[in-house]
Write a protein that holds these residues in place. Structure first.
Motif, PDB file in Angstrom:
ATOM      1  N   GLU A  11      11.793  70.147 102.076  1.00  0.00           N
ATOM      2  CA  GLU A  11      12.209  70.860 103.300  1.00  0.00           C
ATOM      3  C   GLU A  11      13.608  70.390 103.656  1.00  0.00           C
ATOM      4  O   GLU A  11      13.774  69.377 104.307  1.00  0.00           O
ATOM      5  N   LEU A  12      14.616  71.087 103.176  1.00  0.00           N
ATOM      6  CA  LEU A  12      15.972  70.574 103.351  1.00  0.00           C
ATOM      7  C   LEU A  12      16.828  71.400 104.309  1.00  0.00           C
ATOM      8  O   LEU A  12      17.964  71.051 104.581  1.00  0.00           O
ATOM      9  N   ASN A  13      16.291  72.511 104.777  1.00  0.00           N
ATOM     10  CA  ASN A  13      17.036  73.323 105.732  1.00  0.00           C
ATOM     11  C   ASN A  13      18.414  73.711 105.185  1.00  0.00           C
ATOM     12  O   ASN A  13      19.428  73.563 105.861  1.00  0.00           O
ATOM     13  N   TYR A  14      18.457  74.127 103.913  1.00  0.00           N
ATOM     14  CA  TYR A  14      19.731  74.481 103.289  1.00  0.00           C
ATOM     15  C   TYR A  14      19.558  75.782 102.522  1.00  0.00           C
ATOM     16  O   TYR A  14      18.566  75.966 101.812  1.00  0.00           O
ATOM     17  N   ASN A 110      24.246  52.576  87.561  1.00  0.00           N
ATOM     18  CA  ASN A 110      25.158  52.544  88.710  1.00  0.00           C
ATOM     19  C   ASN A 110      25.184  53.909  89.411  1.00  0.00           C
ATOM     20  O   ASN A 110      25.216  53.995  90.645  1.00  0.00           O
ATOM     21  N   ASN A 111      25.129  54.982  88.623  1.00  0.00           N
ATOM     22  CA  ASN A 111      25.173  56.315  89.224  1.00  0.00           C
ATOM     23  C   ASN A 111      23.890  56.652  89.993  1.00  0.00           C
ATOM     24  O   ASN A 111      23.917  57.467  90.915  1.00  0.00           O
ATOM     25  N   CYS A 112      22.780  56.020  89.627  1.00  0.00           N
ATOM     26  CA  CYS A 112      21.553  56.174  90.445  1.00  0.00           C
ATOM     27  C   CYS A 112      21.824  55.625  91.847  1.00  0.00           C
ATOM     28  O   CYS A 112      21.477  56.239  92.859  1.00  0.00           O
ATOM     29  N   GLN A 113      22.465  54.445  91.880  1.00  0.00           N
ATOM     30  CA  GLN A 113      22.790  53.823  93.174  1.00  0.00           C
ATOM     31  C   GLN A 113      23.776  54.682  93.954  1.00  0.00           C
ATOM     32  O   GLN A 113      23.646  54.868  95.160  1.00  0.00           O
ATOM     33  N   ARG A 114      24.760  55.218  93.222  1.00  0.00           N
ATOM     34  CA  ARG A 114      25.760  56.072  93.888  1.00  0.00           C
ATOM     35  C   ARG A 114      25.111  57.335  94.448  1.00  0.00           C
ATOM     36  O   ARG A 114      25.476  57.817  95.516  1.00  0.00           O
ATOM     37  N   MET A 115      24.157  57.889  93.698  1.00  0.00           N
ATOM     38  CA  MET A 115      23.449  59.080  94.181  1.00  0.00           C
ATOM     39  C   MET A 115      22.695  58.757  95.463  1.00  0.00           C
ATOM     40  O   MET A 115      22.773  59.499  96.446  1.00  0.00           O
ATOM     41  N   LEU A 116      21.992  57.632  95.447  1.00  0.00           N
ATOM     42  CA  LEU A 116      21.228  57.235  96.632  1.00  0.00           C
ATOM     43  C   LEU A 116      22.155  57.047  97.826  1.00  0.00           C
ATOM     44  O   LEU A 116      21.880  57.535  98.928  1.00  0.00           O
ATOM     45  N   ALA A 117      23.278  56.348  97.581  1.00  0.00           N
ATOM     46  CA  ALA A 117      24.215  56.074  98.674  1.00  0.00           C
ATOM     47  C   ALA A 117      24.802  57.370  99.215  1.00  0.00           C
ATOM     48  O   ALA A 117      24.910  57.554 100.437  1.00  0.00           O
ATOM     49  N   SER A 118      25.169  58.309  98.327  1.00  0.00           N
ATOM     50  CA  SER A 118      25.798  59.528  98.854  1.00  0.00           C
ATOM     51  C   SER A 118      24.763  60.424  99.527  1.00  0.00           C
ATOM     52  O   SER A 118      25.085  61.107 100.515  1.00  0.00           O
ATOM     53  N   LEU A 119      23.513  60.396  99.027  1.00  0.00           N
ATOM     54  CA  LEU A 119      22.466  61.174  99.702  1.00  0.00           C
ATOM     55  C   LEU A 119      22.208  60.623 101.103  1.00  0.00           C
ATOM     56  O   LEU A 119      22.064  61.365 102.070  1.00  0.00           O
ATOM     57  N   GLU A 120      22.188  59.285 101.180  1.00  0.00           N
ATOM     58  CA  GLU A 120      21.983  58.631 102.487  1.00  0.00           C
ATOM     59  C   GLU A 120      23.108  59.018 103.445  1.00  0.00           C
ATOM     60  O   GLU A 120      22.874  59.348 104.608  1.00  0.00           O
ATOM     61  N   ALA A 121      24.348  58.973 102.930  1.00  0.00           N
ATOM     62  CA  ALA A 121      25.509  59.258 103.787  1.00  0.00           C
ATOM     63  C   ALA A 121      25.468  60.700 104.293  1.00  0.00           C
ATOM     64  O   ALA A 121      25.694  60.960 105.481  1.00  0.00           O
ATOM     65  N   ASP A 126      24.154  64.698 108.647  1.00  0.00           N
ATOM     66  CA  ASP A 126      23.432  65.910 109.070  1.00  0.00           C
ATOM     67  C   ASP A 126      22.223  65.593 109.954  1.00  0.00           C
ATOM     68  O   ASP A 126      21.514  66.500 110.390  1.00  0.00           O
ATOM     69  N   GLY A 127      21.979  64.299 110.152  1.00  0.00           N
ATOM     70  CA  GLY A 127      20.859  63.890 110.998  1.00  0.00           C
ATOM     71  C   GLY A 127      19.497  64.215 110.402  1.00  0.00           C
ATOM     72  O   GLY A 127      18.540  64.482 111.125  1.00  0.00           O
ATOM     73  N   ILE A 128      19.411  64.201 109.061  1.00  0.00           N
ATOM     74  CA  ILE A 128      18.086  64.397 108.439  1.00  0.00           C
ATOM     75  C   ILE A 128      17.787  63.246 107.484  1.00  0.00           C
ATOM     76  O   ILE A 128      18.699  62.564 107.020  1.00  0.00           O
TER      77      ILE A 128
END
Ligand SMILES: Cc1cc2nc3c(=O)[nH]c(=O)nc-3n(C[C@H](O)[C@H](O)[C@H](O)COP(=O)(O)O)c2cc1C
Length: 261
Positions: A11-14, A110-121, A126-128
């Motif tokens: 449910e990503l509202n996108y 390292n890119n797994c970590q980068r993915m997690l960090a950018s998803l978090e950001a 977006d407040g989700i």
């Protein structure tokens, strides 16, 4: 398999609306891309290559881990050295730009970590919340899929035995188990980017030659690449000369390759 990123509806509202495409123009790009063995004297503007590589970066890629790198060789002396490493092929010698497309097997963690960090950001902005299934994918599932091989793949036979035992009873992924599988994994994705680059260059009025005829060891040394970097192909870029395409495009009958079930 219990609910996970593959089975869970997120449910990503996108929403993203697909634009209309001029199919005739699209087909023209596909059918006019030819492997050009001799390029003419016309320079290729840097913006053309820059745009094309950016289009390469938009290619679909495994787990969005982007295990690739594109070394754009522009300087006269490096291009000359590189074309010698391509066995002096005319397509390399006459190219105005050479792009060395590299598949990387050492960046996924390292890119797994980068993915997690950018998803978090993005989620914070977006407040989700990042869905748990997505977090679990990059923190647990991807490492299980691409890792656990040990240095030089010493644990790969164990990984293979473990997954294949489980695989007797349920659907499970079978690759990558060995370092060579990981190379295939990275090459697959990088080759898709290569095709994007070639089509983009064609769409901008220029031509390419994909090459695997090169001395990989020397190429890696020239570019300072490491043992986890693998050259997928080298792309020559230029404008086709009048005799640069050696003949009409030929393929075996399509019925030989399209198998309908
Ligand atoms: C991965 C790859 C490597 C290739 N390597 C070379 C090469 O080293 N030299 C060359 O002249 N052509 C090379 N080619 C071009 C193919 O020979 C060419 O794509 C094929 O003959 C079909 O022709 P077309 O691209 O004009 O349709 C390569 C193509 C691919 C996809």
């Amino acid at each position: 398999m219990s609910d996970n990123i593959f089975t869970e509806e997120l449910e990503l509202n996108y929403t993203e609306v697909a634009p209309e495409i001029d199919f005739v123009e699209f087909e023209k790009v596909i059918t006019s891309r030819r492997s050009v063995r001799v390029f003419g004297d016309e320079e290729v503007p840097e913006e053309v290559v820059q745009k094309a590589i950016e289009h390469g970066l938009l290619a679909p890629n495994s787990s969005n881990l982007q295990p690739w790198e594109f070394h754009w060789v522009r300087s006269e002396d490096k291009r000359s050295a590189l074309s010698k490493m391509c066995f002096g092929q005319n397509g390399a010698k006459t190219a105005k730009h050479l792009i060395v497309c590299v598949a990387k097997t050492g960046t996924w963690k390292n890119n797994c970590q980068r993915m997690l960090a950018s998803l978090e950001a993005t989620s914070k902005k977006d407040g989700i919340e990042v869905p748990n299934a997505v977090k679990a994918y990059y923190s647990k599932i991807a490492p299980m899929a691409y890792g656990y091989m040990g240095p030089f793949g010493i644990f790969s036979p164990l990984k293979w035995a473990f997954y294949n035992t489980i695989g007797l009873f349920q659907v499970i992924f079978r690759e990558p188990m060995f370092p060579s599988d990981l190379r295939t994994w990275a090459h697959k994705t990088t080759a898709l980017a290569c095709e994007n680059i070639m089509l983009s260059i064609r769409a901008q009025g220029y031509d390419t030659l994909p090459m695997e005829g090169f001395d990989a060891k020397r190429v890696k040394k020239l570019l300072g690449l490491g043992c986890k970097d693998h050259v997928t192909m080298i792309l020559g870029v230029g404008k086709r000369s009048a005799k640069g395409v050696y003949g009409p495009q030929f393929r075996f009958p399509k019925e030989d390759f399209i198998i309908k079930h």
